[in-house]
Scaffold this motif. Structure first.
Motif, PDB file in Angstrom:
ATOM      1  N   TYR A   1       0.803  -1.223   0.000  1.00 30.00           N
ATOM      2  CA  TYR A   1       0.000   0.000   0.000  1.00 30.00           C
ATOM      3  C   TYR A   1       0.837   1.275   0.000  1.00 30.00           C
ATOM      4  CZ  TYR A   1      -2.891  -3.764   1.880  1.00 30.00           C
ATOM      5  OH  TYR A   1      -3.501  -4.979   2.073  1.00 30.00           O
TER       6      TYR A   1
ATOM      7  N   TRP B   1       0.365   4.246  -2.547  1.00 30.76           N
ATOM      8  CA  TRP B   1      -0.979   4.722  -2.889  1.00 30.76           C
ATOM      9  C   TRP B   1      -1.456   5.951  -2.126  1.00 30.76           C
ATOM     10  CZ3 TRP B   1      -2.349   3.416  -7.419  1.00 30.76           C
ATOM     11  CH2 TRP B   1      -1.784   2.262  -7.982  1.00 30.76           C
ATOM     12  N   PRO B   2      -1.065   6.189  -0.882  1.00 29.21           N
ATOM     13  CA  PRO B   2      -1.518   7.432  -0.236  1.00 29.21           C
ATOM     14  C   PRO B   2      -1.155   8.681  -1.034  1.00 29.21           C
ATOM     15  CG  PRO B   2      -0.612   5.937   1.405  1.00 29.21           C
ATOM     16  CD  PRO B   2      -0.333   5.320   0.067  1.00 29.21           C
TER      17      PRO B   2
ATOM     18  N   VAL C   1      -3.281   8.966  -4.446  1.00 30.77           N
ATOM     19  CA  VAL C   1      -4.705   9.321  -4.407  1.00 30.77           C
ATOM     20  C   VAL C   1      -4.968  10.692  -3.801  1.00 30.77           C
ATOM     21  CG1 VAL C   1      -5.382   6.895  -4.305  1.00 30.77           C
ATOM     22  CG2 VAL C   1      -5.141   8.176  -2.170  1.00 30.77           C
ATOM     23  N   GLN C   2      -3.906  11.415  -3.427  1.00 27.96           N
ATOM     24  CA  GLN C   2      -4.140  12.739  -2.846  1.00 27.96           C
ATOM     25  C   GLN C   2      -4.841  13.643  -3.861  1.00 27.96           C
ATOM     26  OE1 GLN C   2      -3.902  13.552   0.435  1.00 27.96           O
ATOM     27  NE2 GLN C   2      -3.583  11.335   0.397  1.00 27.96           N
TER      28      GLN C   2
ATOM     29  N   ASP D   1      -7.972  13.152  -4.639  1.00 24.68           N
ATOM     30  CA  ASP D   1      -9.179  12.425  -5.062  1.00 24.68           C
ATOM     31  C   ASP D   1     -10.330  12.740  -4.099  1.00 24.68           C
ATOM     32  OD1 ASP D   1      -7.435  11.364  -6.886  1.00 24.68           O
ATOM     33  OD2 ASP D   1      -7.672   9.275  -6.254  1.00 24.68           O
TER      34      ASP D   1
ATOM     35  N   VAL E   1     -11.640   7.068  -1.696  1.00 22.45           N
ATOM     36  CA  VAL E   1     -10.847   5.884  -2.043  1.00 22.45           C
ATOM     37  C   VAL E   1     -11.724   4.660  -1.808  1.00 22.45           C
ATOM     38  CG1 VAL E   1      -9.806   5.762   0.274  1.00 22.45           C
ATOM     39  CG2 VAL E   1      -8.672   4.631  -1.659  1.00 22.45           C
TER      40      VAL E   1
ATOM     41  N   ILE F   1      -7.336   2.304   5.824  1.00 18.16           N
ATOM     42  CA  ILE F   1      -7.171   3.077   4.582  1.00 18.16           C
ATOM     43  C   ILE F   1      -7.618   4.528   4.778  1.00 18.16           C
ATOM     44  CG2 ILE F   1      -7.970   3.293   2.195  1.00 18.16           C
ATOM     45  CD1 ILE F   1      -5.829   1.154   2.605  1.00 18.16           C
ATOM     46  N   HIS F   2      -8.650   4.761   5.577  1.00 17.79           N
ATOM     47  CA  HIS F   2      -9.053   6.141   5.851  1.00 17.79           C
ATOM     48  C   HIS F   2      -7.934   6.891   6.560  1.00 17.79           C
ATOM     49  CE1 HIS F   2     -11.167   9.694   7.001  1.00 17.79           C
ATOM     50  NE2 HIS F   2     -11.127   9.386   8.283  1.00 17.79           N
TER      51      HIS F   2
ATOM     52  N   THR G   1      -4.941   7.527   4.072  1.00 17.71           N
ATOM     53  CA  THR G   1      -5.121   8.477   2.961  1.00 17.71           C
ATOM     54  C   THR G   1      -5.777   9.786   3.372  1.00 17.71           C
ATOM     55  OG1 THR G   1      -7.317   7.599   2.394  1.00 17.71           O
ATOM     56  CG2 THR G   1      -5.396   6.547   1.358  1.00 17.71           C
TER      57      THR G   1
ATOM     58  N   LEU H   1      -8.898  10.221   3.180  1.00 20.16           N
ATOM     59  CA  LEU H   1     -10.032  10.402   2.268  1.00 20.16           C
ATOM     60  C   LEU H   1     -11.285   9.681   2.757  1.00 20.16           C
ATOM     61  CD1 LEU H   1      -8.282   9.816  -1.179  1.00 20.16           C
ATOM     62  CD2 LEU H   1      -8.987  11.999  -0.197  1.00 20.16           C
TER      63      LEU H   1
END
Length: 414
Positions: A260, A263-264, A267-268, A270, A273, A316-317, A320, A322
């Motif tokens: 992972y 990916w942070p 996706v910034q 976005d 996610v 994941i929250h 990221t 998001l």
């Protein structure tokens, strides 16, 4: 303009074009299914015949009381030959979107769910320097037609999956077969390198990852150029890595960084996610702990941990920053009683996250129906509904788990 996030929780089901539609003769996956040797157990053929029976699929979604449906728009249908656009395919997706709205269903669109046009794969796929601009053109083409009525746009489905599979999730014989399949396709196509998005050789994983990230950033810009208020993001495969020993903690954290880590940053900016979770891995000193006697397992023999869904969303929250959409979650099993238990145990902790103000926008179950599951073909079962393939009718029949899911949705206030 700022994206307009859904003002209600999205309860839905997910499918993907190649896995349900059938007959996508211009697709790279279809080409790979037809070479020798092939990593695919058998060709998809007509799959679930959803290209013809899509209205039946939407009726199933409505019948479960769901308010959203995630499906993929297939580039190989729309541009079967480079530079030649099939307007009838765009017409098809236009009708699908209208069909969703007529039933009170919000369409969530996936722009690339692994499968690609064969001509694009023959140019090296995502390893091609020009791939992002070609994909951006496809995104503009699609969203110019249907973006005004969509609720979400997902650029890529699980672009981190090749890295996860490269971290020991595939046996060596499967890796060897993938290489042989890619070599056979390259030879058959008569090109320098025929490359797909989900049949990958280990030494190209990093380059593929870079290609996905470049294409995603370009695609986000393309989506916003056409539909500035449409929420856009990508979906990540997420295994809930945990541990039972200090050495196990090191192994789990190492795997997380590998799978992972890129990916942070990717996706910034976005709007959300996507999280796609099916399993949990608990590491001890020797690696992931196998299923123990008496534990519920899926069709691949992995132990089931219902808490893995809420854990993955939380992780994941935090990683990221998001909002999260659960774009896939489910269990492969022929035992629908097991699926019922798994759904009943998995969703309430997710609901509690929403009530605790974690920005979770929706939950999409994988899958609406038993379908073509890539290298396993039709031998694994994720569906809330079964499909009569053997007798050629392709009739859909809701399982008991469809009713369980329907009841959870009906009784949950968010």
């Amino acid at each position: 303009m700022t994206a307009i996030l859904p003002d209600h929780f999205l309860w839905g089901a997910s499918t993907a074009g190649h896995q349900v539609d059938g007959g996508d003769t211009a697709a790279d996956t279809t080409f790979l299914e037809g070479v020798t040797p092939s990593v695919f157990k058998e060709p998809a053929g007509k799959a679930c015949n959803s290209w013809e029976r899509w209205e039946d699929d939407l009726d199933l979604v409505k019948g479960m009381g769901l308010n959203s449906y995630r499906f993929s728009v297939e580039w190989a249908r729309i541009e079967p030959e480079e530079g030649k656009i099939d307007q009838s395919a765009l017409d098809h997706y236009d009708r699908m979107v209208d069909g969703c709205l007529e039933r009170g269903i919000d369409p969530a669109i996936t722009l690339c769910h692994f499968t690609l046009p064969s001509w694009f794969a023959a140019k090296g796929g995502w390893l091609n320097h020009d791939a992002p601009s070609m994909f951006a053109d496809e995104c503009v083409r699609v969203l110019d037609r249907i973006g005004d009525r969509a609720v979400l746009a997902v650029t890529f489905n699980e672009p981190d999956l090749p890295r996860i599979l490269d971290n020991g999730s595939l046996p060596q014989e499967a890796v060897d077969l993938q290489r042989a399949c890619i070599d056979a396709a390259t030879k058959k196509a008569g090109v320098a390198r025929y490359r797909s998005g989900n049949v990958v050789i280990p030494e190209e994983v990093t380059q593929l990852e870079y290609g996905f990230i470049r294409a995603h950033r370009t695609a986000v810009q393309a989506v916003r150029s056409v539909c500035p208020t449409l929420p856009v993001g990508l979906s990540l495969a997420v295994i809930d890595e945990s541990y039972s020993t200090e050495r196990g903690k090191e192994l789990a954290l190492d795997k997380r960084e590998s799978c992972y880590g890129p990916w942070p940053a990717a996706v910034q900016g976005d709007d959300f996610v996507g999280v796609q979770n099916y399993e949990r891995e608990v590491f001890d000193d020797n690696g992931p702990i196998p299923a123990q006697p008496g534990e519920d397992v899926n069709e691949s023999g992995s132990p089931l941990h219902p808490e893995s869904l809420a854990n993955s969303v939380t992780y994941i929250h935090h990683l990221t920053g998001l909002p999260v959409v659960v774009t896939e979650h489910g269990v492969s099993t022929p035992d629908d009683d097991l699926r019922c238990r798994f759904i009943k145990a998995s969703i309430p902790p997710l609901v509690e996250l929403v009530r605790d103000n974690v920005p979770v926008l929706g939950y999409f179950h994988w899958s609406l129906m038993d379908n073509y599951e890539w290298i396993s073909a039709f031998d694994v079962h994720f569906g809330l509904c079964s499909v009569e393939r053997e007798n050629g009718t392709y009739d859909r029949k809701p399982k008991g788990s469809a009713a369980v899911y329907r009841d959870i949705v009906a009784s949950t206030v968010l």
